[in-house]
Design a protein around this motif. Structure first.
Motif, mmCIF file in Angstrom:
data_model
loop_
_atom_site.group_PDB
_atom_site.id
_atom_site.type_symbol
_atom_site.label_atom_id
_atom_site.label_comp_id
_atom_site.label_asym_id
_atom_site.label_seq_id
_atom_site.Cartn_x
_atom_site.Cartn_y
_atom_site.Cartn_z
ATOM 1 N N MET A 128 0.821 -1.185 0.000
ATOM 2 C CA MET A 128 0.000 0.000 0.000
ATOM 3 C C MET A 128 0.875 1.264 0.000
ATOM 4 S SD MET A 128 -3.189 1.094 2.459
ATOM 5 C CE MET A 128 -2.636 0.054 3.723
ATOM 6 N N THR A 144 3.537 1.805 -1.604
ATOM 7 C CA THR A 144 4.084 2.111 -2.919
ATOM 8 C C THR A 144 3.152 3.001 -3.731
ATOM 9 O OG1 THR A 144 3.177 0.047 -3.796
ATOM 10 C CG2 THR A 144 5.470 0.014 -3.054
ATOM 11 N N SER A 145 1.918 3.204 -3.279
ATOM 12 C CA SER A 145 1.021 4.126 -3.978
ATOM 13 C C SER A 145 1.331 5.579 -3.649
ATOM 14 C CB SER A 145 -0.439 3.810 -3.633
ATOM 15 O OG SER A 145 -0.693 4.100 -2.273
ATOM 16 N N VAL A 146 2.157 5.830 -2.631
ATOM 17 C CA VAL A 146 2.541 7.192 -2.262
ATOM 18 C C VAL A 146 3.542 7.707 -3.284
ATOM 19 C CG1 VAL A 146 3.646 8.614 -0.485
ATOM 20 C CG2 VAL A 146 2.173 6.727 0.174
ATOM 21 N N ALA A 147 3.387 8.967 -3.655
ATOM 22 C CA ALA A 147 4.295 9.584 -4.622
ATOM 23 C C ALA A 147 5.712 9.605 -4.071
ATOM 24 C CB ALA A 147 3.836 11.007 -4.926
ATOM 25 N N CYS A 149 6.057 13.848 -9.389
ATOM 26 C CA CYS A 149 4.655 14.112 -9.045
ATOM 27 C C CYS A 149 4.379 15.612 -9.201
ATOM 28 C CB CYS A 149 4.378 13.654 -7.612
ATOM 29 S SG CYS A 149 2.715 13.963 -7.066
ATOM 30 N N CYS A 207 1.467 8.670 5.226
ATOM 31 C CA CYS A 207 1.722 7.243 5.468
ATOM 32 C C CYS A 207 1.115 6.790 6.785
ATOM 33 C CB CYS A 207 3.219 6.961 5.452
ATOM 34 S SG CYS A 207 3.950 7.112 3.825
ATOM 35 N N MET A 246 -2.522 6.268 6.181
ATOM 36 C CA MET A 246 -2.727 5.088 5.339
ATOM 37 C C MET A 246 -2.569 3.807 6.152
ATOM 38 S SD MET A 246 -0.732 6.145 1.896
ATOM 39 C CE MET A 246 -0.569 4.445 1.437
ATOM 40 N N GLU A 301 -6.646 3.137 4.069
ATOM 41 C CA GLU A 301 -7.146 3.710 2.820
ATOM 42 C C GLU A 301 -5.997 4.074 1.897
ATOM 43 O OE1 GLU A 301 -7.962 8.318 3.954
ATOM 44 O OE2 GLU A 301 -9.338 6.817 4.762
ATOM 45 N N LYS A 302 -6.309 4.265 0.619
ATOM 46 C CA LYS A 302 -5.315 4.558 -0.399
ATOM 47 C C LYS A 302 -4.795 5.983 -0.284
ATOM 48 C CE LYS A 302 -5.135 1.396 -3.842
ATOM 49 N NZ LYS A 302 -3.931 0.980 -4.469
ATOM 50 N N PHE A 303 -3.644 6.228 -0.914
ATOM 51 C CA PHE A 303 -3.019 7.548 -0.920
ATOM 52 C C PHE A 303 -3.744 8.464 -1.892
ATOM 53 C CE2 PHE A 303 0.212 10.417 -2.780
ATOM 54 C CZ PHE A 303 0.522 11.126 -1.645
ATOM 55 N N SER A 304 -3.998 9.685 -1.460
ATOM 56 C CA SER A 304 -4.621 10.695 -2.301
ATOM 57 C C SER A 304 -3.664 11.874 -2.448
ATOM 58 C CB SER A 304 -5.944 11.155 -1.687
ATOM 59 O OG SER A 304 -6.451 12.263 -2.376
#
Length: 125
Positions: free
Chosen positions: A1, A3-6, A77, A108, A111, A116-119
């Motif tokens: 999870m 790795t979805s962070v910029a 990003c 992080c 998360m 929940e996912k990174f926005s």
């Protein structure tokens, strides 16, 4: 999870997870960011600097990982780059990279705590 962070890839995500341990031991995102050495430690009273706090308190490997992630986030990003440019108009480059690095452990923490996912929009606006 993570790795979805910029700016965070599989290697940095592994380092962050292993060095953080259980996320439940931190009361809130500010405590986690402080543990990651991503906050300022100066003591100010009446607008005057009264000393430095415990600047070496926290995890140096997490500090390194989040600064590396901030550098990659600025490079790849667009919202992070815009945030960095806004800050860089008033401050120097080291302070602005640390400001971007401060946003990443807070994101992080939420998360890992909630799942929940990174926005990107929530993080850099």
């Amino acid at each position: 999870m993570l790795t979805s962070v910029a700016g965070i890839g599989p290697i940095l995500a592994t380092i962050i997870l292993l060095e953080t341990g259980k996320i439940e031991r931190f009361a809130d995102a500010g405590n986690y960011a402080s543990y990651c050495r991503c906050v300022n430690s100066t003591h100010v009273s009446n607008g005057k600097k009264k000393g430095e706090g415990n600047t070496k308190n926290g995890n140096r490997y997490l500090a390194w990982a989040y600064v590396e992630a901030a550098n990659f986030a600025i490079r790849y990003c667009e919202p992070a780059r815009k945030f960095h440019q806004r800050k860089k108009a008033k401050r120097n480059n080291v302070v602005t990279i640390k400001a971007v690095a401060h946003k990443l452990p807070r994101a992080c923490f939420h998360m890992l705590k909630t799942g929940e996912k990174f926005s990107v929009e929530r993080c850099f606006t």
